[in-house]
Design an enzyme around this catalytic site. Structure first.
Site, PDB file in Angstrom:
ATOM      1  CB  SER A 113      -0.969   0.010   1.177  1.00  0.00           C
ATOM      2  OG  SER A 113      -2.031  -0.885   0.941  1.00  0.00           O
ATOM      3  CE  LYS A 116      -4.517   1.452  -0.934  1.00  0.00           C
ATOM      4  NZ  LYS A 116      -3.828   0.150  -1.055  1.00  0.00           N
ATOM      5  CE1 TYR A 231      -5.625   2.297   2.615  1.00  0.00           C
ATOM      6  CE2 TYR A 231      -5.479  -0.052   3.053  1.00  0.00           C
ATOM      7  CZ  TYR A 231      -4.887   1.125   2.654  1.00  0.00           C
ATOM      8  OH  TYR A 231      -3.569   1.150   2.291  1.00  0.00           O
TER       9      TYR A 231
END
Length: 444
Positions: A113, A116, A231
Site C-alpha cells: 500500500s 498508493k 480503505y
C-alpha cells in the site's frame, strides 16, 4: 456517515488501514523473551549524525537487531533523513534466511500500500497538467462506473441479494484520492458485501485491467460517494484512470514522470530479471508461532501481470526515501520538480477528518489527504507524532513518514505477511515511531 469497523478482523485490515499509527500507540510490550545473538549484523554505536543523537541511533540499530534475532521478522532496513540529507541507515537480519542473504537498503521489497501515495502523485501530476480534474466523474475515463449502485445493507436480503439504490452523485477523482468513493476491499470477512469483494478480488482475477474494472464497478458500493472514509480499491481504480487519461501504461507513466526523474532505478510494477537476486523473501508467523517462508505460489506480487495502483510496486529503502524526500521538499528533489508546493500541501492536508473517519483513527487524530494519512489537530492525540506529519504503510510491514515540524523523513522495510501469530506490537512499524522520535535532537 461512518462505517463501523469494530467487528472486523484486525490483523490484515489494520496493518494497511491505519498506517500503523494505532500500533505505535500500543508501545513495546514488556515480557518479550530475550533474543539470541543477531543473525547477520550486530549493533554498533551509531556515528553522530546532524539532527539525531548517537544514543538514539544506537537504540534504533540494536532494537532492530534484537527483533531480527528473535525472529519477529526475518530482517529490517530503515533509512532516516533530516533537513534533506540522509543521516543514518540501520540494517538487521536477512532478506533471505535460507540463503543467509542480509537485508540492505538496496534489497527489493514489496511495498504494497505504499504504492498508493505514488499513484496519488501520478494523478495529481495529471491534474496540474490539466488532463484531469479533481471533480471529474470517474466514469469519464472508466465508463463501467457510470451506473454504480449503493448497498442499503451489508447483508443479503430474503432473496439472497444485497439491496441497493442508485448512487446520488457520480464517483469523482477526488473520491478515489481520499478513499471516500464507497468501494470495498478484501478485508471485510464478516459481511455478505465483504464476501462479494473477496470473491471478486481484482488482484487475483483473470483478464486485463479493463475487465477487472468492469467486475469491480458491478459490485455495490458500501455508501454514497463522498459520505465516509473506507480503505478500498480506490487507488487501483485511480491507477487505471491515470493510464487511460495519460494514454500510457501506469508503469510507463510512473517510470517516465516519477521514478527516472527521482533516480528510483529499482522501483517498478514488474520485477526485472536483474533484480531477482536482491528480492527479499516473504515470511509469516503460523499457528505454531514459528517464522515460515511463503511458497512461490503464495507470493504473487513479483510476477503479477497487472499494474495495481493500490498495492503493486516493488522498491527499495534507498529508492523510497527519494520519493518521500521529494514530498518533504514540496514536490522537488535534486533539482527536479514533480509537483508544485501548493499541490503537495493539498496532498498532505487532512481532507477527511473526524466526521467521516473510523473512531479508532479519530482517537489518534489520523485523517486522510490525497493518498496519505495525516495527523491533524483533532479530537484525539497521537502518542508520538506531531500535527502535520504524514505518510503511509504497507501490508508486508513497511512504512514511511514525513515530519514537517522536525524536518525528518523516515522509511522502514520488512517483509512479513500477517499470519495467525504475527505480532502487531513489536514489528517494524510498531517500534519505528518511538525509536525515530527518540533519536531526534533539537534543531541547532
Amino acid at each position: 456517515m461512518r462505517i463501523d469497523l469494530s467487528h472486523w478482523r484486525t490483523g490484515a485490515s489494520l496493518a494497511a488501514l491505519a498506517l500503523a499509527f494505532t500500533l505505535s500507540a500500543c508501545g513495546d510490550p514488556a515480557g518479550t523473551s530475550a533474543p539470541e545473538p543477531a543473525p547477520s549484523q550486530s549493533a554498533a554505536p551509531a556515528p553522530a549524525a546532524q539532527g539525531f543523537s548517537e544514543e538514539g541511533l544506537a537504540q534504533l540499530d540494536s532494537r532492530l537487531v534484537e527483533l531480527a534475532a528473535a525472529r519477529q521478522r526475518a530482517g529490517y532496513v530503515a533509512v532516516l533523513a533530516r533537513n534533506g540529507e540522509v543521516m543514518h541507515t540501520a540494517t538487521a537480519g536477512y532478506a533471505d534466511l535460507e540463503a543467509e542473504r542480509p537485508m540492505t537498503a538496496d534489497t527489493v521489497v514489496r511495498v504494497a500500500s505504499m504504492t498508493k501515495p505514488v499513484t496519488a502523485v501520478a494523478a495529481l501530476m495529471l491534474v496540474e497538467d490539466g488532463v484531469i480534474a479533481l471533480d471529474d466523474p470517474v466514469s469519464d475515463y472508466i465508463p463501467a462506473f457510470a451506473n454504480v449502485r449503493v448497498a442499503t445493507s451489508l447483508q443479503r436480503d430474503e432473496n439472497y441479494e444485497i439491496p441497493t439504490v442508485p448512487a446520488a452523485r457520480a464517483m469523482t477523482v477526488e473520491d478515489l484520492l481520499t478513499h471516500t468513493s464507497g468501494l470495498g476491499y478484501v478485508f471485510d470477512y464478516e459481511s455478505n458485501l465483504g464476501a462479494l469483494y473477496i470473491g471478486n478480488d481484482i488482484y487475483s482475477a483473470e483478464g486485463d485491467m479493463n475487465s477487472r474494472m468492469e467486475t469491480l464497478a458491478g459490485l455495490p458500493l458500501y455508501f454514497q460517494p463522498g459520505s465516509a472514509w473506507f480503505y478500498s480499491y480506490a487507488s487501483d481504480v485511480l491507477g487505471h484512470l491515470v493510464a487511460v487519461a495519460s494514454g500510457q501504461s501506469l508503469e510507463d507513466f510512473s517510470q517516465q514522470r516519477i521514478f527516472r526523474p527521482l533516480g528510483m532505478s529499482d522501483t517498478t510494477f514488474f520485477l526485472r530479471d536483474d533484480q531477482r537476486d536482491r528480492l527479499a523473501a516473504v515470511y509469516t508467523h503460523g499457528e505454531d508461532g514459528a517464522l515460515t517462508r511463503l511458497s512461490d505460489s503464495q507470493d504473487t506480487i513479483p510476477d503479477s501481470p497487472i499494474e495495481a495502483g493500490g498495492a503493486g510496486l516493488l522498491s527499495t529503502a534507498n529508492d523510497y526515501i527519494r520519493f518521500a524526500q521529494m514530498l518533504a521538499n514540496g514536490g522537488e528533489f535534486e533539482g527536479v520538480r514533480l509537483l508544485s508546493r501548493d499541490t503537495v500541501a493539498d496532498m498532505a492536508t487532512a481532507h477527511v477528518q473526524a466526521d467521516r473517519m473510523p473512531d479508532r483513527m479519530d482517537a489518534i487524530d489520523l485523517g486522510y489527504g490525497y493518498g496519505v494519512g495525516v495527523i491533524y489537530d483533532g479530537p484525539g492525540e497521537h502518542p508520538v507524532r506531531n500535527t502535520g506529519d504524514f505518510g503511509w504503510s504497507g501490508y508486508f510491514d513497511t512504512e514511511f513518514f514525513i515530519s514537517p515540524s522536525t524536518g525528518v523523513v523516515a522509511v522502514i522495510m520488512s517483509q512479513e505477511q500477517p499470519g495467525p501469530t504475527t505480532s502487531e506490537t513489536i514489528g517494524a512499524r510498531a517500534v519505528f515511531d518511538r525509536l525515530v522520535y527518540g533519536a531526534i535532537t533539537p534543531e541547532s
